[in-house]
Design a protein around this motif. Structure first.
Motif, PDB file in Angstrom:
ATOM      1  N   GLU A 252       0.820  -1.212   0.000  1.00  0.00           N
ATOM      2  CA  GLU A 252       0.000   0.000   0.000  1.00  0.00           C
ATOM      3  C   GLU A 252       0.859   1.269   0.000  1.00  0.00           C
ATOM      4  O   GLU A 252       0.466   2.289  -0.553  1.00  0.00           O
ATOM      5  CB  GLU A 252      -0.910   0.013   1.243  1.00  0.00           C
ATOM      6  N   CYS A 253       1.999   1.200   0.671  1.00  0.00           N
ATOM      7  CA  CYS A 253       2.765   2.451   0.757  1.00  0.00           C
ATOM      8  C   CYS A 253       3.960   2.438  -0.182  1.00  0.00           C
ATOM      9  O   CYS A 253       4.997   3.030   0.120  1.00  0.00           O
ATOM     10  CB  CYS A 253       3.172   2.746   2.190  1.00  0.00           C
ATOM     11  N   GLY A 254       3.821   1.776  -1.287  1.00  0.00           N
ATOM     12  CA  GLY A 254       4.826   1.932  -2.330  1.00  0.00           C
ATOM     13  C   GLY A 254       5.998   0.987  -2.226  1.00  0.00           C
ATOM     14  O   GLY A 254       7.051   1.243  -2.761  1.00  0.00           O
ATOM     15  N   GLY A 255       5.803  -0.102  -1.464  1.00  0.00           N
ATOM     16  CA  GLY A 255       6.819  -1.152  -1.483  1.00  0.00           C
ATOM     17  C   GLY A 255       7.985  -0.933  -0.563  1.00  0.00           C
ATOM     18  O   GLY A 255       8.913  -1.735  -0.542  1.00  0.00           O
ATOM     19  N   ILE A 256       7.956   0.139   0.197  1.00  0.00           N
ATOM     20  CA  ILE A 256       9.112   0.406   1.039  1.00  0.00           C
ATOM     21  C   ILE A 256       8.664   1.140   2.301  1.00  0.00           C
ATOM     22  O   ILE A 256       7.753   1.944   2.261  1.00  0.00           O
ATOM     23  CB  ILE A 256      10.156   1.216   0.244  1.00  0.00           C
ATOM     24  N   MET A 257       9.279   0.787   3.419  1.00  0.00           N
ATOM     25  CA  MET A 257       8.852   1.372   4.685  1.00  0.00           C
ATOM     26  C   MET A 257      10.073   1.425   5.595  1.00  0.00           C
ATOM     27  O   MET A 257      10.860   0.486   5.642  1.00  0.00           O
ATOM     28  CB  MET A 257       7.794   0.459   5.307  1.00  0.00           C
ATOM     29  N   THR A 258      10.213   2.534   6.329  1.00  0.00           N
ATOM     30  CA  THR A 258      11.365   2.608   7.219  1.00  0.00           C
ATOM     31  C   THR A 258      11.151   1.652   8.385  1.00  0.00           C
ATOM     32  O   THR A 258      10.034   1.338   8.761  1.00  0.00           O
ATOM     33  CB  THR A 258      11.565   4.023   7.785  1.00  0.00           C
ATOM     34  N   LEU A 259      12.267   1.230   8.982  1.00  0.00           N
ATOM     35  CA  LEU A 259      12.191   0.267  10.064  1.00  0.00           C
ATOM     36  C   LEU A 259      11.474   0.854  11.280  1.00  0.00           C
ATOM     37  O   LEU A 259      10.800   0.132  12.013  1.00  0.00           O
ATOM     38  CB  LEU A 259      13.598  -0.192  10.439  1.00  0.00           C
ATOM     39  N   ARG A 295      12.211  -7.784   2.390  1.00  0.00           N
ATOM     40  CA  ARG A 295      13.651  -7.750   2.623  1.00  0.00           C
ATOM     41  C   ARG A 295      14.051  -6.519   3.433  1.00  0.00           C
ATOM     42  O   ARG A 295      13.417  -5.467   3.335  1.00  0.00           O
ATOM     43  CB  ARG A 295      14.406  -7.714   1.282  1.00  0.00           C
ATOM     44  N   LEU A 296      15.107  -6.704   4.215  1.00  0.00           N
ATOM     45  CA  LEU A 296      15.664  -5.586   4.966  1.00  0.00           C
ATOM     46  C   LEU A 296      16.766  -4.957   4.133  1.00  0.00           C
ATOM     47  O   LEU A 296      17.601  -5.654   3.576  1.00  0.00           O
ATOM     48  CB  LEU A 296      16.240  -6.094   6.290  1.00  0.00           C
ATOM     49  N   LYS A 297      16.734  -3.628   4.056  1.00  0.00           N
ATOM     50  CA  LYS A 297      17.779  -2.964   3.272  1.00  0.00           C
ATOM     51  C   LYS A 297      18.318  -1.783   4.065  1.00  0.00           C
ATOM     52  O   LYS A 297      17.562  -1.059   4.696  1.00  0.00           O
ATOM     53  CB  LYS A 297      17.190  -2.473   1.953  1.00  0.00           C
ATOM     54  N   VAL A 303      19.995   4.569   7.069  1.00  0.00           N
ATOM     55  CA  VAL A 303      18.561   4.379   7.249  1.00  0.00           C
ATOM     56  C   VAL A 303      18.190   2.953   6.851  1.00  0.00           C
ATOM     57  O   VAL A 303      18.594   2.474   5.793  1.00  0.00           O
ATOM     58  CB  VAL A 303      17.765   5.382   6.389  1.00  0.00           C
ATOM     59  N   MET A 304      17.446   2.293   7.728  1.00  0.00           N
ATOM     60  CA  MET A 304      17.067   0.914   7.422  1.00  0.00           C
ATOM     61  C   MET A 304      15.607   0.872   6.993  1.00  0.00           C
ATOM     62  O   MET A 304      14.768   1.533   7.602  1.00  0.00           O
ATOM     63  CB  MET A 304      17.249   0.041   8.651  1.00  0.00           C
ATOM     64  N   VAL A 305      15.354   0.088   5.989  1.00  0.00           N
ATOM     65  CA  VAL A 305      13.983  -0.009   5.508  1.00  0.00           C
ATOM     66  C   VAL A 305      13.646  -1.465   5.238  1.00  0.00           C
ATOM     67  O   VAL A 305      14.533  -2.306   5.073  1.00  0.00           O
ATOM     68  CB  VAL A 305      13.770   0.778   4.197  1.00  0.00           C
TER      69      VAL A 305
END
Lengths: 383, 176
Positions: A252-259, A295-297, A303-305
């Motif tokens: 929903e939020c564009g495939g990426i989210m901060t940790l 996945r964690l990036k 910044v971890m997402v």
């Protein structure tokens, strides 16, 4: 003599000074003492003897201990004296110069006269018994004037005590809340099991409804250390659950989210069984190993997402480049509004694009702006 | 300076921020180096004073309200030094520099081809004649500062095309 206490000259609340006579020696019964020359102060509560030389040597005799006093007139080479007959000391007597005495009376020798007036005043005070009228202690919190360091220390102590009380009260409330919340979770669990087993007359519609309620309440059966032990197993299970729960919000939020966002969301959903940041991180590190779709990036900036595996960086870079070209120049805030992601993520996108040369930066007092990378794209016309 | 043709980069705000992307930075520094040389060629200036140049229009675009930071300036100058266009008079403090928008070899070549066209081989002329004399008016090396002129001639001497001679405090050169 053993009834005398070390003291200071501060008067207690309600105490008043009545008479003051210098040149006083203290006798333990018939014996001379080393307290030879001092000022004797009569107050409504006690007599206070203060050494003339060493101002810190202060003795006090409470009126409450006095049985009676008698006057001994002066004679040849003898000063007038007041003999104070005292009762046995009470249990809460403060330390004094001596612990034991053969005599049950103390004598004050008036070497500079003045014994007559002092004797009369002393007797009067003993009769009035003002020390018995204890002024009621004011309630804590009400302001009270206290002089000196002692006063300040006392005030500080009182504040500490109050804070302590407040904190323990607050925690009491919290504990109560926790207990209630535990009940709530228990209820939701029982409903969940009921639905699972299709007990009772629950129709399909209702089941779905219930399930949606439960979902909005949180994760029905959170993976905890209690249920899954510690170590790797716990983290693997937690990772699976996280991946399950997060897949949809991530999309929903564009495939990426901060940790940090993930942490908040997950803990909100878990309700009582909160996750520690370490546990979350450890579980997230398992994603790759378990081949989960999330996945964690970690970006270069630290910044971890979490991102979906299907999340295509090249496409993001392409889109960002395109957007910057369309807009002419862009800040992280602009981009965050434009594509609906958080500012941090917008900045990461721009930095990512910059890394591959898609945009270039302009750092000035107004902040960081990104421009299309004309350095690389525009043909240099300078020779 | 009104007639100086600023490159497009000069009006491009990111030009004044040293780019972290190495590839971009390379292009950026190239553009800066070219601009610095052009600017000085136009002004016929042969020296760089870092303190002065900081606020000169070269590094300071008032219209955009952007200026290159001192680190950036040093980065550009260092790049120029690597290319042989700058020599520090004070290598430690790096405040004053000699700027050669043409390297001595290039100057040497230029002078020699001019000398050849004038068929002045085997003749002697003074340094003053070369740089300030009427004959050289209109050539690019007209007005060339003496230290640079000497350097240029030195390169020619190394190639055996000229010889710098010194007679009674007057310096001259003989071309072969």
């Amino acid at each position: 003599m053993d009834r005398l206490e070390w003291s200071d000259t501060n008067l207690v609340p309600g105490e008043e000074q009545v008479n003051l006579q210098p040149g006083i020696a203290v006798y333990d019964g018939q014996d001379k003492t080393c307290f030879e020359n001092g000022v004797l102060t009569l107050t409504t509560h006690r007599v206070i003897w203060k050494d003339n030389r060493d101002r810190t040597r202060v003795l006090t005799l409470q009126h409450s201990l006095v049985v009676y006093i008698e006057e001994q007139p002066s004679g040849f080479a003898k000063s007038a004296k007041i003999a104070v007959h005292v009762s046995a000391p009470g249990p809460n007597k403060k330390p004094g110069p001596v612990t034991q005495s053969r005599y049950d009376y103390i004598r004050f020798s008036f070497r500079e006269a003045g014994e007559g007036q002092f004797f009369r005043d002393y007797n009067e005070q003993l009769q009035q018994k003002k020390w018995e009228h204890v002024i009621p202690q004011r309630k804590p919190g009400a302001s009270r004037h206290r002089a000196g360091i002692m006063g300040i220390e006392r005030t500080i102590q009182q504040t500490h005590a109050n804070t302590d009380k407040n904190i323990s009260q607050a925690f009491q409330d919290l504990t109560k809340l926790m207990e209630k919340a535990k009940e709530m979770v228990a209820i939701s669990k029982s409903i969940a099991t009921k639905i699972k087993d299709k007990q009772g007359d629950v129709t399909d519609d209702e089941t779905i409804k219930f399930k949606s309620y439960l979902l909005s309440m949180g994760i029905p059966n959170p993976v905890t250390r209690d249920t899954h032990g510690s170590g790797d197993k716990y983290y693997t299970e937690l990772a699976r659950q996280l991946s399950n729960v997060l897949e949809k919000p991530l999309k929903e939020c564009g495939g990426i989210m901060t940790l940090t966002d993930v942490y908040c969301r997950v803990n909100r959903a878990r309700g009582m069984e909160l996750l520690s940041p370490e546990d979350l991180l450890n579980a997230c590190e398992m994603f790759e190993l378990l081949r989960l779709p999330v996945r964690l990036k970690t970006f270069d900036s630290g910044v971890m997402v979490l991102q979906l595996q299907s999340h295509d960086e090249d496409q993001v870079i392409h889109l960002t480049t395109q957007l910057v070209e369309d807009k002419g120049s862009i800040t992280a805030e602009d981009l965050s509004k434009e594509v609906g992601v958080s500012v941090i993520l917008a900045k990461e996108r721009l930095l990512l694009t910059e890394k591959v040369g898609g945009v270039c930066r302009d750092e000035c007092v107004e902040g960081l702006r990104f421009y299309p990378n004309l350095f690389l794209t525009k043909v240099t016309c300078i020779t | 300076m009104a007639d100086f043709a600023w490159p497009w980069q000069y009006n491009f705000p990111p030009f004044f921020t040293i780019q972290p992307n190495l590839e971009t930075r390379k292009k950026q520094l190239e553009a800066w180096c070219a601009l610095v040389l052009d600017y000085h060629r136009q002004n016929k200036s042969y020296s760089v004073d870092v303190t002065e140049i900081q606020s000169a229009p070269l590094f300071c675009n008032k219209k955009l309200d952007r200026k290159l930071s001192i680190e950036g300036i040093y980065m550009v100058l260092e790049e120029l030094r690597k290319q042989g266009h700058i020599e520090w008079k004070d290598p430690k403090t790096k405040k004053q520099g000699l700027l050669m928008w043409r390297t001595p070899e290039e100057w040497g070549k230029l002078i020699y081809s001019w000398v050849s066209s004038k068929s002045m081989q085997n003749s002697v002329c003074t340094l003053y004649e070369l740089s300030e004399g009427e004959d050289s008016e209109g050539t690019e090396f007209h007005g060339l500062e003496k230290w640079l002129l000497l350097r240029a001639l030195q390169t020619l001497q190394d190639q055996g095309k000229a010889e710098v001679i010194n007679f009674d405090g007057n310096e001259g050169v003989k071309f072969f």
